[in-house]
Design a protein around this motif. Sequence first.
Motif, short mmCIF file in Angstrom:
data_model
loop_
_atom_site.label_atom_id
_atom_site.label_comp_id
_atom_site.label_asym_id
_atom_site.label_seq_id
_atom_site.Cartn_x
_atom_site.Cartn_y
_atom_site.Cartn_z
N PHE A 61 0.82 -1.20 0.00
CA PHE A 61 0.00 0.00 0.00
C PHE A 61 0.86 1.26 0.00
O PHE A 61 0.53 2.24 -0.66
CB PHE A 61 -0.95 -0.02 1.20
N GLY A 62 1.98 1.23 0.72
CA GLY A 62 2.87 2.39 0.75
C GLY A 62 3.44 2.70 -0.62
O GLY A 62 3.55 3.87 -1.01
N GLN A 63 3.82 1.66 -1.36
CA GLN A 63 4.34 1.86 -2.71
C GLN A 63 3.24 2.43 -3.61
O GLN A 63 3.51 3.29 -4.45
CB GLN A 63 4.86 0.54 -3.27
N MET A 64 2.03 1.94 -3.43
CA MET A 64 0.92 2.44 -4.23
C MET A 64 0.68 3.93 -3.95
O MET A 64 0.45 4.72 -4.87
CB MET A 64 -0.35 1.64 -3.95
N LEU A 65 0.78 4.32 -2.68
CA LEU A 65 0.62 5.73 -2.34
C LEU A 65 1.72 6.59 -2.97
O LEU A 65 1.45 7.69 -3.44
CB LEU A 65 0.62 5.91 -0.83
N THR A 66 2.93 6.07 -3.00
CA THR A 66 4.04 6.79 -3.62
C THR A 66 3.79 6.98 -5.11
O THR A 66 4.04 8.06 -5.66
CB THR A 66 5.35 6.02 -3.39
N GLU A 67 3.29 5.94 -5.78
CA GLU A 67 3.00 6.04 -7.21
C GLU A 67 1.87 7.03 -7.49
O GLU A 67 1.93 7.80 -8.45
CB GLU A 67 2.67 4.67 -7.76
N ALA A 70 3.25 10.48 -7.18
CA ALA A 70 4.06 10.83 -8.36
C ALA A 70 3.17 11.20 -9.54
O ALA A 70 3.46 12.16 -10.27
CB ALA A 70 4.98 9.68 -8.73
N LEU A 71 2.08 10.45 -9.74
CA LEU A 71 1.15 10.78 -10.83
C LEU A 71 0.48 12.13 -10.61
O LEU A 71 0.30 12.91 -11.55
CB LEU A 71 0.10 9.68 -10.97
N GLN A 72 0.13 12.43 -9.35
CA GLN A 72 -0.49 13.72 -9.07
C GLN A 72 0.50 14.87 -9.28
O GLN A 72 0.12 15.93 -9.79
CB GLN A 72 -1.06 13.74 -7.66
N ALA A 73 1.75 14.66 -8.89
CA ALA A 73 2.77 15.69 -9.10
C ALA A 73 3.00 15.92 -10.59
O ALA A 73 3.13 17.07 -11.04
CB ALA A 73 4.07 15.28 -8.42
N LYS A 74 3.02 14.84 -11.36
CA LYS A 74 3.21 14.96 -12.81
C LYS A 74 2.03 15.70 -13.44
O LYS A 74 2.22 16.55 -14.32
CB LYS A 74 3.35 13.57 -13.42
N ALA A 75 0.82 15.40 -13.00
CA ALA A 75 -0.36 16.08 -13.54
C ALA A 75 -0.34 17.56 -13.18
O ALA A 75 -0.68 18.43 -14.01
CB ALA A 75 -1.63 15.42 -13.01
N GLY A 76 0.05 17.87 -11.94
CA GLY A 76 0.15 19.27 -11.53
C GLY A 76 1.18 20.02 -12.34
O GLY A 76 0.95 21.17 -12.77
N ALA A 77 2.33 19.40 -12.58
CA ALA A 77 3.38 20.04 -13.37
C ALA A 77 2.93 20.25 -14.81
O ALA A 77 3.20 21.30 -15.41
CB ALA A 77 4.65 19.20 -13.32
N ALA A 78 2.21 19.28 -15.36
CA ALA A 78 1.72 19.42 -16.74
C ALA A 78 0.68 20.53 -16.83
O ALA A 78 0.68 21.31 -17.80
CB ALA A 78 1.12 18.10 -17.22
N SER A 79 -0.20 20.63 -15.83
CA SER A 79 -1.20 21.71 -15.82
C SER A 79 -0.54 23.07 -15.73
O SER A 79 -0.92 24.01 -16.45
CB SER A 79 -2.16 21.52 -14.65
N GLU A 80 0.46 23.20 -14.86
CA GLU A 80 1.16 24.48 -14.71
C GLU A 80 1.90 24.84 -16.00
O GLU A 80 1.92 26.00 -16.40
CB GLU A 80 2.14 24.40 -13.55
#
Length: 126
Positions: A61-67, A70-80
């Motif tokens: 579950f911890g690894q899943m939370l990390t992934e 990472a996906l949310q950070a990538k989406a935020g960076a793409a939106s910005e």
Amino acid sequence: MIAGLLGNAITGTANDPSELIAMIDATSLMAMRGTVLARSKAMQDIAAESATARTAAPSGFGQMLTEVNALQAKAGAASEAFERGTESDIAQVMLARQKASISFEATLQVRNKLLSAYRDIMNMPV
């Protein structure tokens, strides 16, 4: 070449096994052997790499939370980047946001199921 020789043997054009052996060219047989060995080695390397990747990557579950993070950070960076005008492909931005959204929803569903199972176990009579 071997298929042709075997076809000749099956159809009867090479009646004697010694004729079949005489038809085989040693150099082409060694070349085919080399090809088979190279393909076998490549497949063994691929299998070893996938086995290493499976054992090296921590799961849980911890690894899943990390992934998901990472996906949310990538989406935020793409939106910005799209808002600043440095990214012009809206499809890539929306795809990144959808991936992040779906992974977050899936994580929430897993968490809810885990909490429900925990509550069920805690409420069991002794």
